[in-house]
Enzyme design. Sequence first.
Site, PDB file in Angstrom:
ATOM      1  N   GLU A 194       0.841  -1.197   0.000  1.00 29.20           N
ATOM      2  CA  GLU A 194       0.000   0.000   0.000  1.00 29.20           C
ATOM      3  C   GLU A 194       0.875   1.246   0.000  1.00 29.20           C
ATOM      4  O   GLU A 194       1.969   1.241   0.559  1.00 29.20           O
ATOM      5  CB  GLU A 194      -0.887   0.023   1.260  1.00 29.20           C
ATOM      6  N   LYS A 243       2.438   4.452   1.251  1.00 30.72           N
ATOM      7  CA  LYS A 243       2.644   5.060   2.565  1.00 30.72           C
ATOM      8  C   LYS A 243       2.644   6.566   2.365  1.00 30.72           C
ATOM      9  O   LYS A 243       3.529   7.119   1.708  1.00 30.72           O
ATOM     10  CB  LYS A 243       3.962   4.609   3.195  1.00 30.72           C
ATOM     11  N   ARG A 296      -2.935   9.016  16.458  1.00 25.60           N
ATOM     12  CA  ARG A 296      -2.171   7.846  16.901  1.00 25.60           C
ATOM     13  C   ARG A 296      -2.109   7.743  18.418  1.00 25.60           C
ATOM     14  O   ARG A 296      -2.050   6.651  18.969  1.00 25.60           O
ATOM     15  CB  ARG A 296      -0.748   7.961  16.345  1.00 25.60           C
ATOM     16  N   PHE A 336      -7.063   2.564   4.914  1.00 25.51           N
ATOM     17  CA  PHE A 336      -6.404   1.310   4.530  1.00 25.51           C
ATOM     18  C   PHE A 336      -6.839   0.122   5.383  1.00 25.51           C
ATOM     19  O   PHE A 336      -6.409  -1.005   5.137  1.00 25.51           O
ATOM     20  CB  PHE A 336      -4.882   1.452   4.571  1.00 25.51           C
ATOM     21  N   ARG A 345       3.675  -3.091  17.396  1.00 24.94           N
ATOM     22  CA  ARG A 345       4.414  -2.997  16.148  1.00 24.94           C
ATOM     23  C   ARG A 345       4.387  -4.376  15.520  1.00 24.94           C
ATOM     24  O   ARG A 345       5.340  -5.139  15.624  1.00 24.94           O
ATOM     25  CB  ARG A 345       5.839  -2.512  16.438  1.00 24.94           C
ATOM     26  N   LYS A 380       7.088  -1.378   6.776  1.00 27.59           N
ATOM     27  CA  LYS A 380       7.174  -0.173   5.936  1.00 27.59           C
ATOM     28  C   LYS A 380       8.529  -0.094   5.257  1.00 27.59           C
ATOM     29  O   LYS A 380       9.538  -0.525   5.808  1.00 27.59           O
ATOM     30  CB  LYS A 380       6.906   1.082   6.762  1.00 27.59           C
TER      31      LYS A 380
END
Length: 509
Positions: free
Chosen positions: A210, A212, A232, A301, A373, A379
């Site tokens: 996807e 970023k 966040r 997403f 995480r 990423k």
Amino acid sequence: MLLIDLARTSAAVAADSARLAKIRHLAELLSRVAPDEAEIAVAYLSGELPQRQIGVGWRTLQDLPEPRQIASATLTHVDDLLSRIKAQAGPGSQAARKDLVEELFRAVTRQEQSFLLRLLGGELRQGALNGVMIEAVAKAAGTPAAEVRRALMLRGWLPAVGAAALTGGVEALRSFRLEVGRPVSPMLAQSAPNVKAALDRLGGEAVALEWKLDGVRVQAHRSGPEVKVFTRTLDDITAQVPELVEAVLALPVDDIVLDGEVIALRADGRPEPFQVTASRVSSKIDTATLRETTPLSVFFFDALRVGGQDLLELPDSERHAALVRAVPEELLTPRLVTADPEEGMAFFADVLRRGHEGVVVKSPGTLYAAGRRGAGWVKVKPRHTLDLVVLAAEWGHGRREGKLSNLHLGARDPESGDFVMLGKTFKGLTDELLTWQTERFLALADGPSDEWVVRVRPEIVVEVAFDGVQRSPRYPGGMALRFARVLRYRPDKRPEDADTVDSVRELLF
DNA sequence: TTCCGACAGTGGGGTCGCAAT
DNA sequence: ATTGCGACCCCACTATCGGAA
């Protein structure tokens, strides 16, 4: 319970490096705490305040009064004072907060002062935060840690979950569920140096890639006509993002929780620099004008809930299918599913050509690991490097006490022959390197040094990695490096070989 | 026995709102 | 009007422990 009990436990936790020993110390204390003080104890011992923020930072914590000799402050008393500090507002509030902080510190002993100083300063430094506290709560409450973790995922606030576990056991933990309107800690991604490495880490099977986007992470909740948007860190930014609220209200589904990114795009569709998006999102005044000048776009997403059904424990592929059913194409983060590394790399290259930050590679079987995480998301961003000259170094704190740590980095200015500072970094340094550079820089010390900064002769060249160059109101060249970290020292290079400000400026738009 | 996942710690630049100067 | 502070947006990396392999 007395504050001194927590201060002593914290000291014991700090003194033992073994995590299991830390957990024992914390659990022993938690098993003794009364129900009405459980939330406070869990909060303090994991470095949080029940009030979250109270408007007190390092500056307010300077010049504190002498401690008293006998410990008598209770958790409830301290908590009341912190609430009163938080409640201060308007003219005179800074002085009022300072007065209350002094009142608090006058009422406690030296050991309690030390604990409060670290707690309010936001650096507990006892080697235990949420991760260790989850285990300690589980041990003290006699419940499986997985139950605590699950409840925390859904509630997002360990003091509340910990108090529930300690007072109501596993039944209380199981009563936590995803509640529309209350944020869940977002899942985070690990990083990999390139697409190939990311694919390898996910096992070489079909994955989803996807875009970023370099914007602000958002979690959007809608229950009927009510929409809330969280960041966040679970802060409510609903009022700052009206475009997003309208987009969510226009969806055909009215009971929904979505995960995505907001970003300011230019008229041609290319992204604005991160600073522009961040400024727009954090501005609370005159949103009506701002949305004309700097409109925000949102790209979703993931879906945590659609049409009243919780999706957290479904695999990524199923959550994404639900997302696609509920959200129109133009609000979806572009995504490619492939097992072919070549295709993946082409997708990555295309994202960069469009001016975006990189990609997130996702394994289709991954469950939504709120607040963690997760290994299923990786990423990938491109990396720049430069050879820069060390202009100064700052003394470190905590485990870096006594070591020169944070480096001031400069690029060569061919016109003047001088060096232009572009920022600092403390990242990428091993203990061995810290020891070496401390010795080396003290030998090179030159010019006006103060309590924190040691200036050195500009002779050492260091290779630095960074994500990009941004405009800076702070540094003399008008630009600064983003996320700079040390790769290695370059003893083979002389300052004359260092990169120039002009080459850095080429990376700035 | 070795490996590796998760955690804590150590800080970076930029921007905002608010209070103080 | 400007400055200082606290909070929060983005974040990378190393050391360590202890369970997994």
